[in-house]
Design a protein around this motif. Structure first.
Motif, PDB file in Angstrom:
ATOM      1  N   LEU A   8       1.571   4.306  -2.905  1.00  0.00           N
ATOM      2  CA  LEU A   8       1.512   5.751  -2.703  1.00  0.00           C
ATOM      3  C   LEU A   8       2.750   6.435  -3.272  1.00  0.00           C
ATOM      4  N   ALA A  62       0.831  -1.200   0.000  1.00  0.00           N
ATOM      5  CA  ALA A  62       0.000   0.000   0.000  1.00  0.00           C
ATOM      6  C   ALA A  62       0.867   1.253   0.000  1.00  0.00           C
ATOM      7  N   ALA A  63       1.934   1.215   0.848  1.00  0.00           N
ATOM      8  CA  ALA A  63       2.824   2.371   0.913  1.00  0.00           C
ATOM      9  C   ALA A  63       3.547   2.546  -0.414  1.00  0.00           C
TER      10      ALA A  63
END
Lengths: 339, 403
Positions: free
Chosen positions: B309, B305-306
């Motif tokens: 980003l 998820a990071a």
């Protein structure tokens, strides 16, 4: 680790030892006879004093002194159990009854006699603290050691003697205190310390063990303290104290009269009054001590006189007898009359 | 049957009817009470037996007791001390305090180094770089498989192999190494240095405040004000100015080689070095494993998820993964820290004067074993409880805040 362990064991022993400790005159002797063997605390790793030989038999002056007590009480020098003790664990082992007596190169001091609930029954070795230095250091006297690093075994009277000596001469030193004998000797040999200090006899023995390299080490002439090493027993059992003390005296008297393990049977035919008393032929010397009347015969027959024990254990290490000669030869070993 | 207000979830839980306790084995409350009385009785009785038995034994054997010896002049020499200590003047209490400080110093430095090295080892073990991760794994497996005592004896033996003091190697001007340890030049400390240090600490506080403010502005406007001028000013320029204003004293006290020892300069003994190397290598292997397991406990989805980003891998590790991993890392890390504190007592094997070494000498000179062991236990208990308290506080701070 070792030291923490010893300390913890020591404290544990005091915590759990039974309070019902009989105070009768000869509780220790009764226990020894009942057990059938004498429990004697020794170093077990100290050349000249107590060290196992290639057969696993403990040899040394302290070991022989223990054996002679076993011979006096039980009539058999082999009925003995040697308990190896570190310098830290020794007093508690004695206090808690784990051993009957200590012959562990223990220096007789006021503090030890007044604080530990124990007392000294004999002195089998008159020693003194000395310094061993490398010849390459070019030091001729301990007075030149200002600022030196000195290897000392912790928890010994050496530690205090060295400290006092440097304080007295307004000199400084850095101590390296390592419990394990081999480790501290390694530290000295590696040059971590400029000098190694312990009883002069121990230093002489250590130097001797270096074999051909012995010339690289010099025993400084300064003996900075008196270290009378002897037997320690618990207070409150005077009869046992008497036996330990007189067993030692008997080995001196035997040496004085030239009685050895080899010729002790001839002494049984002697007409000299003191020898006859020594051999238990006249008087009740042994009985009055509470042991076999022929205890001295047993001691000499099985472990020899003091001089024999010395020649067997100390002479091979090249340590001169010096002040450890008999009184009539200029030494300090002196026995009161046996009568 | 099922009207809405009989929904059990909407009704407050009802207390069970009170029943008086029956004096019968079938009543669990009665059983619990009996067991508790028996156990408390056994513990109290056991302690009472040990204490009274010890007191009786000591009295019977005429062994001195009490802590009166702490006030006597010690006379025992100590090789290393953080505070002035002279065996001829100072008491056993002071010698004891020297030991406590030495143990604390080993513990604090050990814990700090174990944390840093352990974190690196743990992260390196998970690295994508094959060589690095294998090296870290090998480090962990080798270091933790060797008993600590062996570590210490090995490193001490190596230190002893260094040249003797008279042949000390001077690898930088004023920096000597020999089997006596390290010798370094020491700054001759002047008031100007104290002033510079104070201003540096104040500057640190200012920088922290300024960074918070910068973060707030960034959150509100999306533009982060520059922080570096404040950092430069607060941490470098201001202390430097203060030092210059007070005359810019700078004088190094060089160690001078004497016949037996160095005079002047700062020192680190060979025993201390061997002890620190052994303790840190051994415990950092455990710490590395704790960090590795902590990082692996964070779900892979967090990384992904990071990453989605657009964050860098290092940023992900610092900002996303490590904060979550800390919750798993802290409790076992507490045990490792306690291990460092307690295992420092193995110093006796190589002659470093830690608490245990000094107290053991004390108890041997005074013959008061029980008091000595009680002192050792008390100090280690205090240090350990201190570490535990701090780590529990930190753990509570880091724990997942449930809303």
């Amino acid at each position: 680790m070792n030291r923490l362990f010893a300390g913890a064991l020591a404290a544990g022993a005091l915590l759990t030892a039974t309070a019902a400790f009989a105070q009768s005159g000869s509780a220790t002797i009764d226990a020894i006879i009942k057990r059938g063997e004498l429990n004697c605390g020794t170093a077990g790793n100290s050349p000249m004093f107590s060290l196992p030989d290639s057969q696993g038999v403990i040899r040394g002056l302290d070991a022989d002194s223990c054996r002679s007590v076993a011979a006096a009480i039980l009539g058999d020098a082999k009925k003995i159990k040697f308990v190896p003790l570190t310098a830290q664990a020794r007093f508690t082992a004695l206090q808690s009854g784990e051993v009957d007596l200590l012959y562990r190169s223990t220096t007789w001091t006021l503090g030890r006699e007044s604080n530990l609930g124990a007392m000294f029954a004999s002195v089998n070795f008159y020693d003194g603290t000395g310094f061993l230095v490398k010849a390459s250091l070019k030091v001729a006297s301990a007075k030149e050691l200002d600022g030196a690093t000195i290897c000392v075994a912790p928890g010994t009277s050496t530690e205090l003697a060295v400290s006092d000596y440097f304080r007295n001469n307004k000199m400084k030193f850095t101590p390296i205190l390592i419990q394990d004998l081999n480790e501290i000797q390694n530290a000295y040999l590696a040059g971590r310390c400029d000098a190694y200090s312990t009883d002069a006899s121990g230093l002489a023995g250590f130097r001797f063990q270096q074999g051909p390299k012995a010339v690289e080490h010099i025993l400084l002439p300064d003996i900075i303290s008196k270290e009378p090493l002897g037997a320690m027993v618990r207070k409150g059992d005077d009869k046992f104290f008497d036996i330990v003390r007189w067993t030692y005296f008997v080995t001196l008297i035997a040496e004085e009269y030239g009685i050895t393990a080899a010729n002790v049977d001839d002494a049984l035919k002697s007409t000299v009054p003191e020898i006859r008393r020594l051999m238990g032929l006249e008087g009740d010397m042994g009985k009055s001590l509470g042991v076999d009347n022929k205890f001295a015969y047993n001691v000499i027959k099985q472990t020899g006189n003091f001089g024999e024990s010395w020649d067997r254990n100390i002479t091979p290490y090249g340590v001169p007898r010096g002040i450890n000669k008999l009184w009539n030869a200029g030494g300090l070993h002196y026995a009161p009359p046996l009568r | 049957m099922s009207s809405t207000n009989s929904d059990p979830r909407l009704i407050a839980p009802r207390a069970a009817p009170k029943k008086p306790m029956q004096f019968s084995w079938s009543d669990p409350r009665f059983r619990a009470l009996v067991w508790q009385i028996i156990i408390v009785g056994l513990i109290v009785g056991g302690i009472w037996y040990l204490v009274s038995n010890t007191a009786a034994n000591l009295a019977q054997r005429r062994i001195a007791t009490g802590f009166g010896f702490m006030g006597r002049v010690a006379g025992i020499p100590i090789g290393e001390s953080l505070i002035p200590y002279d065996p001829a003047l100072h008491t056993y209490a002071r010698a004891f305090f020297v030991g406590v400080l030495n143990t604390l110093m080993v513990t604090v430095i050990g814990v700090a180094c174990v944390t840093v090295l352990g974190t690196f080892i743990g992260i390196a073990g998970l690295s994508g770089n094959f060589l690095l991760s294998r090296l870290a794994r090998a480090y962990v497996e080798i270091m933790r498989d060797i008993p600590l005592l062996l570590h210490l004896l090995f490193w001490y033996a190596l230190v002893l192999k260094l040249p003797i003091l008279r042949e000390a190697i001077e690898f930088l001007p004023g920096f000597y190494i020999s089997n006596n340890g390290f010798k370094v030049p020491l700054l001759d400390w002047q008031p100007a240095h104290t002033a510079a240090l104070l201003i540096f600490i104040i500057g640190l506080g200012v920088v922290i405040q300024y960074r918070r403010r910068a973060a707030r502005i960034q959150n509100a406007t999306g533009v982060r004000p520059a922080v570096w001028p404040v950092v430069l000013g607060g941490l470098v320029v201001a202390p430097l100015l203060a030092w210059l204003a007070l005359g810019a004293p700078f004088h190094l006290e060089m160690p001078v080689k004497g016949r037996f020892s160095f005079t002047g300069g700062g020192a680190m003994s060979g025993e201390f070095i061997a002890l620190m190397i052994g303790l840190i290598l051994y415990h950092s292997a455990y710490a590395g494993e704790i960090v590795r397991s902590g990082i692996q406990s964070v779900a892979q989805g967090q990384w992904e998820a990071a990453g989605a980003l657009g964050l860098y891998r290092g940023t992900i590790l610092r900002k996303i993964v490590l904060p979550q991993a800390l919750r798993v890392i802290i409790p076992p890390m507490t045990s490792t820290y306690l291990g460092v504190a307690k295992n420092s007592s193995l110093a006796v094997a190589i002659g470093y004067p830690d608490l245990v070494a000094i107290v053991n000498t004390m108890l041997n000179q005074t013959g008061q074993a029980i008091e000595g062991i009680a002192l050792i236990m008390g100090v280690y208990l205090t240090i350990s409880l201190g570490i535990s308290l701090f780590m529990n506080w930190y753990n509570a701070r880091m724990a997942l805040v449930e809303r």
